[in-house]
Each structure stands twice: as C-alpha cells, then as structure tokens.
Design an enzyme around this catalytic site. Structure first.
Site, PDB file in Angstrom:
ATOM      1  N   SER A 335       0.828  -1.217   0.000  1.00 45.72           N
ATOM      2  CA  SER A 335       0.000   0.000   0.000  1.00 45.72           C
ATOM      3  C   SER A 335       0.855   1.256   0.000  1.00 45.72           C
ATOM      4  CB  SER A 335      -0.917   0.001   1.222  1.00 45.72           C
ATOM      5  OG  SER A 335      -0.182   0.351   2.371  1.00 45.72           O
ATOM      6  N   CYS A 336       0.184   2.396  -0.186  1.00 45.71           N
ATOM      7  CA  CYS A 336       0.905   3.673  -0.260  1.00 45.71           C
ATOM      8  C   CYS A 336       1.166   4.283   1.116  1.00 45.71           C
ATOM      9  CB  CYS A 336       0.096   4.670  -1.074  1.00 45.71           C
ATOM     10  SG  CYS A 336      -0.206   4.095  -2.738  1.00 45.71           S
ATOM     11  N   ASP A 337       0.682   3.632   2.156  1.00 50.67           N
ATOM     12  CA  ASP A 337       0.785   4.207   3.495  1.00 50.67           C
ATOM     13  C   ASP A 337       2.167   3.945   4.103  1.00 50.67           C
ATOM     14  OD1 ASP A 337       0.399   4.600   6.385  1.00 50.67           O
ATOM     15  OD2 ASP A 337      -1.717   4.742   5.846  1.00 50.67           O
ATOM     16  N   ASN A 374      -6.783   0.427   0.668  1.00 49.95           N
ATOM     17  CA  ASN A 374      -6.100   0.859  -0.555  1.00 49.95           C
ATOM     18  C   ASN A 374      -6.432  -0.054  -1.755  1.00 49.95           C
ATOM     19  OD1 ASN A 374      -2.624   2.124  -0.905  1.00 49.95           O
ATOM     20  ND2 ASN A 374      -4.521   2.798  -1.815  1.00 49.95           N
TER      21      ASN A 374
END
Ligand code: PLP
Length: 384
Positions: A335-337, A374
């Site tokens: 994910s982008c987190d 996401n």
C-alpha cells in the site's frame, strides 16, 4: 523447475520440514497467482490433538479469531474440539458448518448486544464477565446462564499482552461472583489469559496462584465452583525456539491437580498454537528500491492485508527465492501508506522482482486481521 528457494536449517527449525516441502510443491504445481495463505492440514490436526493431553479433565475450545476461515473451521470441527467465539459473525460461520451451540463458549468479558442476543437464541450458555454492567446485561439477555469471571494475571514474557484490557483483581472478582449469583446467574468459575505468544512458563504459575486464591474465597462465600478456564497463550516458533506445549501443559497439569479439587473442569482456549505454524504466506516481490542508505523490498502482503502483527512486534521468518547474496532490507507491503512497513534491518538473500517470498508461521492472526485498505484484496486461504 530448478529449486531456487533458499531453505536453511533455521527455516526447518521454525516450521516442520514436511509443511515447507508441501508448500514448495504446491507453488510449483499451481498457477494460482500470489498472494495466498497455505495451511497444512496435517499440522493443524497434529497440534489440535496435542493440546490438552497433559491436563486432566480438560476440554479444548479453539479461539476462532486466530483464523476463522471456513475450511479451517471445518477441519478443526472434524477433530471434535469446541470453539471460543466473541461475535455474531463467528457464531454464524460455526452454525453454517453444523457446530452445535453446546460446543461453543464465549470468553470476551464485554459482549455486544447483537451478539449476546444471537448467542442466547442459538443456545450458547457459557459467558465471561468482569464488571457489574455485564452482569446486568447477562441478567437481561441470558438469565440463569453459566458465567465465569475474568481475573488479571501477569503477562510478562508474552509477545502480545492481553491483561491490560480485561480482568479484575481477586477481591473484586469474588464480589462479582457473589453479585452474579444474587442476580440469578450461575457463577461456575473463573478465567484468565496469560497473554498471547506467552514464552514465559511462570506466567501460568502466578495465574494459577491467583485463581486458587479466588477459588477458596468463593467457596467460603458459599459459591460452588466447577470450572477453571485457563484461556490461550501457548506459543509457536517465529524466529526463535520456544518452550513446547507438552512441557507447558505438564507444569499446568501438575499445578492444577495439586491446588484444585479433583473433578475441576479445565477449559483451554488455544488460538495461535492450533493454526499458527501450519500457515505459510506465499507472496511475491513487487519492487526493489534504493532510498537513502536503505534497500527497500516490497512484497504484495503487508501490514494491512495480512501482517498486522508485525507492527506489534511479531517477527517472521522468510524463505526467499533468490540469489545467495544476503543484504539488509527494509521490508514493505504494497500500500501507499508509510505505516505499511513490515520489518526494518532484516537480512535476506536478494530476490528478483517477481520472485516468491514465503512467510513462515503465518496461520494465526494474519487473514483475520486483514483489510482491503487501498484496494488490495485479502489473500485467499488454501488448505494443503
Ligand atoms: C484471543 C483469545 C484466546 C486465544 O489466545 P491465543 O494466544 O491465540 O492462544 C483465548 N481466549 C480468549 C478469551 C481470547 O481473547
């Protein structure tokens, strides 16, 4: 196909060789796209059979939250043990596979209204509590039911402490048992949890000392107890060896037979130890990057879709399909987190992008924690 998995002695000390072999065989013969979680049925059976062997009058209730996959539950159901549940969702899935309510107990001291209602309707009759408010709820929704009080016990040495959330001290527990009886409930005993992944065998000693103290006080107060619920907590191997279940149980079994009346029913609620080391996550490398002085390795399972426990300190062992060169990595999820970092400073052979990374001992508290954050789907579970 040439075997390019870097399997070492360390790996086979963590996970049974037969489980690893089955997983590698499955990957070779399957065109299912990762990520997915493999569960070795033989290992689950073996673990479920082993638990309770050294404790007299024991009954085993698998804690469903560790892994509530329907096929896993069917497998455990076929072994004939019971289930510990905490929600209407867990109840519904067990009912759908034909588990009768007399094989279910619920040890969460605070139950939602909907769960309590549906559990009582289904016929569940064993409930934990640790407050006056819960006694009033139980009196209203489950009058006359069997109840046991949760006491706090030391959680030192467990990697996933649980005592901070639930439980009361012995004096308060005695009061609550008396109140429960006055309110028409049937107080049958007590429960505790030494903490999940408990590698300190003495936690059970101090827990049982407290339980014995409460048992005696309750008898004096005129309450006849019959049930001692020792919760879960048996550990599995992640990166280190841990004390075995039979050693833990021999200790517990002796303490119980020394301290408690002969016919005491002993309830055990294992979760992690039944399914954890039967599971291997099959993931793929989706990227490599050099950022500052860190080498980043991204795989398609991360903190949000399966590896939530890594945030709480659980460290896994990995088998990599790759080169012999061992490098220090920061291992990240898809994910982008920025929270989605599984582990820092981990030494692994260098894999190719697209290569497999197997994560050992990942059968418990992985998929059950996973979300679709996401837009990444939750890996499917496959029994082998
Ligand atoms: C989670 C839980 C268990 C299972 O614990 P493990 O450490 O996975 O064995 C047992 N009992 C209760 C009440 C729980 O909440």
């Amino acid at each position: 196909m040439k075997d390019r998995f870097r399997i070492t002695k360390l790996h086979t000390k963590i996970t049974a060789n037969s489980t690893i072999r089955k997983a590698v065989e499955f990957i070779r013969n399957s065109d299912i796209e990762p990520p997915y979680l493999l569960i070795d049925k033989a290992r689950v059976r073996q673990k479920a059979h082993a638990i309770g062997r050294h404790i007299e009058n024991s009954e085993v209730y698998y804690a469903v939250k560790a892994n509530p996959d329907m096929e896993v539950l069917k497998l455990i159901n076929s072994i004939g043990i019971g289930f510990e549940i905490a929600s209407e969702g867990e109840l519904a899935i067990l009912e759908s596979i034909g588990v009768s309510s007399n094989r279910m107990i619920t040890s969460n001291p605070i139950k939602s209204f909907r769960f309590l209602r549906t559990a009582v309707e289904a016929g569940v009759d064993y409930f934990a509590f640790d407050s006056e408010a819960e006694i009033l709820k139980l009196r209203e929704y489950a009058p006359g039911s069997n109840v046991y009080v949760r006491i706090t016990v030391p959680n030192e040495g467990s990697e996933w402490p649980l005592s901070k959330k639930f439980g009361v001290e012995v004096e308060k527990a005695e009061e609550l048992l008396v109140h429960a009886q006055k309110r028409g409930l049937n107080p049958i005993g007590m429960t505790f949890h030494v903490g999940s992944q408990c590698t300190n065998i003495y936690n059970w000693n101090s827990a049982l000392d407290k339980a014995k103290d409460l048992w005696d006080r309750a008898q004096k107060a005129g309450i006849r107890l019959s049930v001692l619920n020792i919760g879960g907590g048996y550990p599995i191997r992640y990166t280190k060896d841990v004390v075995g279940i039979s050693a833990i149980e021999k200790n517990i079994g002796k303490l119980i037979s020394d301290k408690f009346p002969k016919k005491t029913r002993v309830l055990i609620e294992p979760g992690r130890s039944v399914v954890g080391d039967a599971g291997i996550f099959v993931t793929r490398v989706i990227g490599k990057a050099s950022r500052g002085d860190e080498q980043w390795l991204s795989i398609d399972v991360g903190v949000f879709n399966g590896l939530m426990e890594s945030v709480g300190g659980i460290k896994y062992s990995y088998i990599v399909e790759g080169s012999r060169e061992i490098i220090k990595w920061t291992l990240a999820g898809p994910s982008c987190d920025s929270f989605d970092v599984i582990e820092k400073d981990i030494m692994l052979p260098e894999p190719a992008v697209g290569g497999h990374v197997l994560i050992l001992s990942s059968g418990a508290y992985t998929i059950s924690y996973a979300s679709e954050f996401n837009g990444f789907s939750i890996p499917k579970t496959i029994l082998i």
